[in-house]
Design a protein around this motif. Structure first.
Motif, PDB file in Angstrom:
ATOM      1  N   ARG A  17      96.349  48.048 113.923  1.00 44.61           N
ATOM      2  CA  ARG A  17      96.357  47.844 112.464  1.00 44.61           C
ATOM      3  C   ARG A  17      94.937  47.774 111.926  1.00 44.61           C
ATOM      4  O   ARG A  17      93.984  47.501 112.649  1.00 44.61           O
ATOM      5  N   PHE A  18      94.802  48.006 110.626  1.00 44.38           N
ATOM      6  CA  PHE A  18      93.495  47.925 109.986  1.00 44.38           C
ATOM      7  C   PHE A  18      93.051  46.470 109.830  1.00 44.38           C
ATOM      8  O   PHE A  18      93.856  45.540 109.893  1.00 44.38           O
ATOM      9  N   LEU A  19      91.761  46.294 109.559  1.00 44.09           N
ATOM     10  CA  LEU A  19      91.130  44.985 109.590  1.00 44.09           C
ATOM     11  C   LEU A  19      91.795  43.984 108.666  1.00 44.09           C
ATOM     12  O   LEU A  19      92.013  42.831 109.035  1.00 44.09           O
ATOM     13  N   GLY A  20      92.114  44.413 107.451  1.00 42.40           N
ATOM     14  CA  GLY A  20      92.695  43.494 106.473  1.00 42.40           C
ATOM     15  C   GLY A  20      93.993  42.869 106.961  1.00 42.40           C
ATOM     16  O   GLY A  20      94.241  41.679 106.752  1.00 42.40           O
ATOM     17  N   VAL A  21      94.797  43.644 107.628  1.00 40.81           N
ATOM     18  CA  VAL A  21      96.065  43.146 108.162  1.00 40.81           C
ATOM     19  C   VAL A  21      95.809  42.240 109.361  1.00 40.81           C
ATOM     20  O   VAL A  21      96.449  41.203 109.519  1.00 40.81           O
ATOM     21  N   VAL A  22      94.862  42.613 110.194  1.00 39.12           N
ATOM     22  CA  VAL A  22      94.547  41.830 111.385  1.00 39.12           C
ATOM     23  C   VAL A  22      94.096  40.429 111.003  1.00 39.12           C
ATOM     24  O   VAL A  22      94.550  39.435 111.560  1.00 39.12           O
ATOM     25  N   VAL A  23      93.205  40.354 110.041  1.00 39.29           N
ATOM     26  CA  VAL A  23      92.655  39.057 109.640  1.00 39.29           C
ATOM     27  C   VAL A  23      93.719  38.166 109.011  1.00 39.29           C
ATOM     28  O   VAL A  23      93.702  36.954 109.170  1.00 39.29           O
ATOM     29  N   ALA A  24      94.649  38.775 108.316  1.00 39.68           N
ATOM     30  CA  ALA A  24      95.643  38.001 107.572  1.00 39.68           C
ATOM     31  C   ALA A  24      96.788  37.491 108.441  1.00 39.68           C
ATOM     32  O   ALA A  24      97.465  36.525 108.055  1.00 39.68           O
ATOM     33  N   GLY A  25      96.994  38.117 109.579  1.00 40.32           N
ATOM     34  CA  GLY A  25      98.191  37.776 110.326  1.00 40.32           C
ATOM     35  C   GLY A  25      97.932  37.427 111.778  1.00 40.32           C
ATOM     36  O   GLY A  25      96.783  37.329 112.202  1.00 40.32           O
ATOM     37  N   PRO A  26      98.995  37.217 112.527  1.00 42.04           N
ATOM     38  CA  PRO A  26      98.830  36.902 113.949  1.00 42.04           C
ATOM     39  C   PRO A  26      98.272  38.100 114.698  1.00 42.04           C
ATOM     40  O   PRO A  26      98.443  39.245 114.281  1.00 42.04           O
ATOM     41  N   PRO A  27      97.596  37.862 115.815  1.00 42.09           N
ATOM     42  CA  PRO A  27      96.989  38.967 116.553  1.00 42.09           C
ATOM     43  C   PRO A  27      98.020  39.853 117.232  1.00 42.09           C
ATOM     44  O   PRO A  27      99.137  39.408 117.532  1.00 42.09           O
ATOM     45  N   PHE A  28      97.632  41.099 117.475  1.00 40.38           N
ATOM     46  CA  PHE A  28      98.480  42.016 118.231  1.00 40.38           C
ATOM     47  C   PHE A  28      98.330  41.680 119.702  1.00 40.38           C
ATOM     48  O   PHE A  28      97.330  41.134 120.141  1.00 40.38           O
ATOM     49  N   ASN A  29      99.343  42.045 120.466  1.00 41.42           N
ATOM     50  CA  ASN A  29      99.412  41.558 121.835  1.00 41.42           C
ATOM     51  C   ASN A  29      98.748  42.475 122.868  1.00 41.42           C
ATOM     52  O   ASN A  29      99.309  42.750 123.924  1.00 41.42           O
ATOM     53  N   TYR A  30      97.534  42.932 122.555  1.00 39.35           N
ATOM     54  CA  TYR A  30      96.719  43.645 123.542  1.00 39.35           C
ATOM     55  C   TYR A  30      95.524  42.733 123.840  1.00 39.35           C
ATOM     56  O   TYR A  30      94.640  42.549 122.998  1.00 39.35           O
ATOM     57  N   TRP A  31      95.482  42.164 125.050  1.00 36.12           N
ATOM     58  CA  TRP A  31      94.465  41.182 125.399  1.00 36.12           C
ATOM     59  C   TRP A  31      93.754  41.539 126.690  1.00 36.12           C
ATOM     60  O   TRP A  31      94.365  42.103 127.611  1.00 36.12           O
ATOM     61  N   GLY A  32      92.478  41.172 126.751  1.00 35.76           N
ATOM     62  CA  GLY A  32      91.773  41.185 128.010  1.00 35.76           C
ATOM     63  C   GLY A  32      92.133  39.951 128.816  1.00 35.76           C
ATOM     64  O   GLY A  32      92.914  39.107 128.370  1.00 35.76           O
ATOM     65  N   GLN A  33      91.521  39.852 129.988  1.00 37.04           N
ATOM     66  CA  GLN A  33      91.867  38.754 130.888  1.00 37.04           C
ATOM     67  C   GLN A  33      91.185  37.453 130.512  1.00 37.04           C
ATOM     68  O   GLN A  33      91.563  36.384 131.000  1.00 37.04           O
ATOM     69  N   GLY A  34      90.204  37.518 129.646  1.00 37.73           N
ATOM     70  CA  GLY A  34      89.479  36.324 129.221  1.00 37.73           C
ATOM     71  C   GLY A  34      88.223  36.119 130.054  1.00 37.73           C
ATOM     72  O   GLY A  34      88.212  36.373 131.265  1.00 37.73           O
ATOM     73  N   THR A  35      87.171  35.659 129.405  1.00 43.45           N
ATOM     74  CA  THR A  35      85.927  35.351 130.101  1.00 43.45           C
ATOM     75  C   THR A  35      85.394  34.024 129.565  1.00 43.45           C
ATOM     76  O   THR A  35      85.399  33.777 128.357  1.00 43.45           O
ATOM     77  N   GLN A  36      84.945  33.185 130.478  1.00 43.41           N
ATOM     78  CA  GLN A  36      84.527  31.834 130.113  1.00 43.41           C
ATOM     79  C   GLN A  36      83.094  31.847 129.595  1.00 43.41           C
ATOM     80  O   GLN A  36      82.198  32.429 130.212  1.00 43.41           O
ATOM     81  N   VAL A  37      82.897  31.161 128.486  1.00 41.25           N
ATOM     82  CA  VAL A  37      81.559  30.901 127.950  1.00 41.25           C
ATOM     83  C   VAL A  37      81.378  29.392 127.900  1.00 41.25           C
ATOM     84  O   VAL A  37      82.198  28.687 127.290  1.00 41.25           O
ATOM     85  N   ILE A  38      80.329  28.912 128.543  1.00 41.64           N
ATOM     86  CA  ILE A  38      80.017  27.488 128.536  1.00 41.64           C
ATOM     87  C   ILE A  38      78.615  27.303 127.976  1.00 41.64           C
ATOM     88  O   ILE A  38      77.659  27.888 128.502  1.00 41.64           O
ATOM     89  N   VAL A  39      78.532  26.514 126.936  1.00 42.24           N
ATOM     90  CA  VAL A  39      77.241  26.210 126.321  1.00 42.24           C
ATOM     91  C   VAL A  39      76.947  24.738 126.578  1.00 42.24           C
ATOM     92  O   VAL A  39      77.579  23.851 126.001  1.00 42.24           O
ATOM     93  N   SER A  40      76.003  24.501 127.463  1.00 38.11           N
ATOM     94  CA  SER A  40      75.745  23.133 127.882  1.00 38.11           C
ATOM     95  C   SER A  40      74.341  23.022 128.459  1.00 38.11           C
ATOM     96  O   SER A  40      73.844  23.967 129.071  1.00 38.11           O
ATOM     97  N   SER A  41      73.746  21.860 128.262  1.00 39.64           N
ATOM     98  CA  SER A  41      72.434  21.609 128.850  1.00 39.64           C
ATOM     99  C   SER A  41      72.575  20.913 130.193  1.00 39.64           C
ATOM    100  O   SER A  41      71.577  20.640 130.868  1.00 39.64           O
TER     101      SER A  41
END
Length: 124
Positions: free
Chosen positions: A100-124
């Motif tokens: 879908r186009f951006l306007g629809v994406v922002v307004a509604g729930p996400p489409f179900n195409y996902w990557g596996q996820g990657t962890q980001v940790i911001v810490s000292s």
């Protein structure tokens, strides 16, 4: 179907930078928008930034001025450069692709195409 493979992520100190990349494969001709969501334990997945095939972008308020999203529409790849990272940016980041186009994406729930996820940790 669309498959998404992410790279990047890791541990960084506050104020540091990270870059995440994502490449799509499969039925990529249908993809119009790509981008990133993030999720922390106990919370819903939230939209971080998206880019449409024509170049239009969307950023969550919490990332404006710090994150930059870019993409290659022909290759169906997307990259997010994250600068001035804060501890509250700590999350699992997921690449997302949407027919879908951006306007629809922002307004509604996400489409179900996902990557596996990657962890980001911001810490000292």
């Amino acid at each position: 179907q669309v498959q998404l493979v992410e790279s990047g992520g890791g541990l960084v100190q506050p104020g540091g930078s990270l870059r995440l990349s994502c490449a799509a494969s499969g039925s990529i001709a249908s993809i119009k928008t790509m981008g990133w969501y993030r999720q922390t334990p106990g919370k819903q997945r939230e939209l971080v930034a998206m880019i449409e095939s024509g170049g239009r972008t969307y950023y969550a308020d919490s990332t404006k001025g710090r994150f930059t999203i870019s993409g290659d529409n022909a290759k169906k790849t997307v990259t997010i450069q994250m600068n001035s990272l804060k501890p509250e940016d700590t999350a699992v980041y997921y690449c997302n692709a949407d027919p879908r186009f951006l306007g629809v994406v922002v307004a509604g729930p996400p489409f179900n195409y996902w990557g596996q996820g990657t962890q980001v940790i911001v810490s000292s």
